[in-house]
Design an enzyme around this catalytic site. Structure first.
Site, PDB file in Angstrom:
ATOM      1  N   THR A 155       4.293   7.553   0.155  1.00  0.00           N
ATOM      2  CA  THR A 155       4.242   7.017  -1.202  1.00  0.00           C
ATOM      3  C   THR A 155       5.542   6.277  -1.482  1.00  0.00           C
ATOM      4  OG1 THR A 155       2.820   8.772  -1.946  1.00  0.00           O
ATOM      5  CG2 THR A 155       4.323   7.931  -3.584  1.00  0.00           C
ATOM      6  N   ARG A 183     -10.223  12.433  -6.282  1.00  0.00           N
ATOM      7  CA  ARG A 183      -8.945  13.155  -6.333  1.00  0.00           C
ATOM      8  C   ARG A 183      -7.832  12.231  -6.865  1.00  0.00           C
ATOM      9  NH1 ARG A 183      -3.479  12.622  -4.184  1.00  0.00           N
ATOM     10  NH2 ARG A 183      -2.630  14.691  -3.929  1.00  0.00           N
ATOM     11  N   GLY A 185      -3.626  12.479  -7.578  1.00  0.00           N
ATOM     12  CA  GLY A 185      -2.432  13.302  -7.367  1.00  0.00           C
ATOM     13  C   GLY A 185      -1.446  13.174  -8.515  1.00  0.00           C
ATOM     14  N   ASP A 186      -0.192  13.433  -8.215  1.00  0.00           N
ATOM     15  CA  ASP A 186       0.846  13.433  -9.249  1.00  0.00           C
ATOM     16  C   ASP A 186       1.368  12.043  -9.580  1.00  0.00           C
ATOM     17  OD1 ASP A 186       1.877  13.420  -6.564  1.00  0.00           O
ATOM     18  OD2 ASP A 186       3.870  13.622  -7.439  1.00  0.00           O
ATOM     19  N   THR A 205       7.563  12.461  -4.687  1.00  0.00           N
ATOM     20  CA  THR A 205       6.663  12.220  -3.567  1.00  0.00           C
ATOM     21  C   THR A 205       6.427  13.516  -2.803  1.00  0.00           C
ATOM     22  OG1 THR A 205       6.395  11.085  -1.434  1.00  0.00           O
ATOM     23  CG2 THR A 205       8.647  11.425  -2.177  1.00  0.00           C
ATOM     24  N   GLY A 206       5.239  13.658  -2.252  1.00  0.00           N
ATOM     25  CA  GLY A 206       4.918  14.875  -1.506  1.00  0.00           C
ATOM     26  C   GLY A 206       3.510  15.333  -1.837  1.00  0.00           C
ATOM     27  N   GLY A 208       0.868  16.186  -3.840  1.00  0.00           N
ATOM     28  CA  GLY A 208       0.688  15.951  -5.275  1.00  0.00           C
ATOM     29  C   GLY A 208       0.265  17.174  -6.066  1.00  0.00           C
TER      30      GLY A 208
HETATM   31  N1  ASP Z   1       2.316  12.542  -4.110  1.00  0.00           N
HETATM   32  C1  ASP Z   1       1.308  11.685  -3.537  1.00  0.00           C
HETATM   33  C2  ASP Z   1      -0.052  12.238  -3.901  1.00  0.00           C
HETATM   34  O1  ASP Z   1      -0.211  13.448  -3.873  1.00  0.00           O
HETATM   35  C3  ASP Z   1       1.397  11.590  -2.050  1.00  0.00           C
HETATM   36  C4  ASP Z   1       2.777  11.337  -1.475  1.00  0.00           C
HETATM   37  O2  ASP Z   1       3.770  11.344  -2.183  1.00  0.00           O
HETATM   38  O3  ASP Z   1       2.857  11.084  -0.267  1.00  0.00           O
HETATM   39  O4  ASP Z   1      -0.948  11.473  -4.164  1.00  0.00           O
END
Ligand code: ASP
Length: 284
Positions: A155, A183, A185-186, A205-206, A208
């Site tokens: 991301t 879906r 995410g965050d 990032t990570g 979500g």
């Molecule tokens: N946070 C993002 C999500 O969950 C994914 C990512 O940061 O790689 O959509």
């Protein structure tokens, strides 16, 4: 007297394959350089985070715009958000097909001012009416993504402080690999993956789901109001997210004093930026 300027951008948390290290570092450095030049020429933090994220969205190395990960049906559906610190205006979009720069659609939602968050076909309709160009959704899929389908990669996000002391944050993503249809995410969720107010700007990032369950960006912003130290705040927030949910990821942060910070509990996070103390990265 004008405010110090500062900026940090990320190209996602997770494990970056060795053969992609150089390209990711170069991509982050280039995006940070674009942002720095804009900030030095007096651009607003809002224009800067949008421009930096656009730069990362067009780079196929990152999981946003071109190069986004594929969902369970092998398609790209993207999410993005942007927030202006001084007035806490925000715009966000989710589940968009055929849009190469979703951060700019999020910006338009914010500028239009009627809503904060649009998703799916309604968000696409908004983008069409606002004159955004659509591309063939397949053109956003890189051969690498098609091949790889299972690995997580980055991301993108940017946070900045401009000469007038205004903060802004933007985040853009293709989501997580193989995600269920519907879906979100965050990243497009204000207060979870993205936040800006008069004190700090944050992009996460990570995984979500972990950032949603802890409303992590807002959590960090509230913590900062007690501690006023970006490095400690960023680290404590990631520690909190990890201990509550077992999730992995990272965040970047800038405060109104012109200090940037990054923290992660993931193996790597691509970042580049600068603040009153000098340059940071590019690093993994
Ligand atoms: N946070 C993002 C999500 O969950 C994914 C990512 O940061 O790689 O959509």
């Amino acid at each position: 007297m004008s405010s110090p300027i500062a900026l940090i951008c990320h190209g996602g948390a997770g494990a970056v394959a060795r053969q992609r290290h150089q390209a990711c570092l170069e991509g982050a450095a280039r995006a940070a350089a674009v942002g720095r030049e804009l900030l030095e020429s007096g651009a607003s933090a809002l224009d800067v985070v949008e421009a930096v994220v656009r730069e990362l969205e067009v780079n196929p190395q990152f999981n946003a715009g071109h190069g986004s990960v594929l969902d369970e049906r092998g398609e790209v559906l993207v999410d993005a958000s942007i927030m202006s610190g001084p007035d806490q205006r925000a715009g966000a979009v989710a589940l968009l097909r055929g849009i190469a720069n979703p951060v700019s659609v999020a910006r338009r939602v914010m500028e239009e001012g009627r809503h904060v968050f649009l998703a799916g076909p309604g968000a696409e309709e908004f983008a069409r009416e606002a004159g955004f160009e659509f591309c063939d959704p397949k053109s956003l899929i890189t051969p690498h993504e098609r091949e790889r389908w299972e690995t997580m990669h980055g991301t993108v996000g940017a946070v900045a402080l401009d000469r007038e002391g205004r903060l802004a944050a933007a985040t853009s993503t293709g989501g997580v690999v193989g995600k269920h249809r519907g879906r979100v995410g965050d990243s497009p969720l204000i207060g979870c993956g993205n936040w800006a107010d008069s004190e700090v700007a944050i992009s996460c990032t990570g995984q979500g789901e972990a950032f949603l369950r802890t409303a992590l960006a807002k959590h960090a912003a509230m913590d900062y109001r007690i501690d006023s130290n970006v490095t400690r705040t960023a680290e404590a927030a990631i520690q909190h997210m990890g201990s509550v949910t077992g999730g992995e990821g990272g965040l970047i942060m800038v405060d109104r004093k012109g200090r940037i910070a990054r923290a992660r509990n993931s193996k790597q996070m691509v970042v580049a930026g600068f603040d009153v103390d000098g340059d940071v990265g590019p690093e993994l």
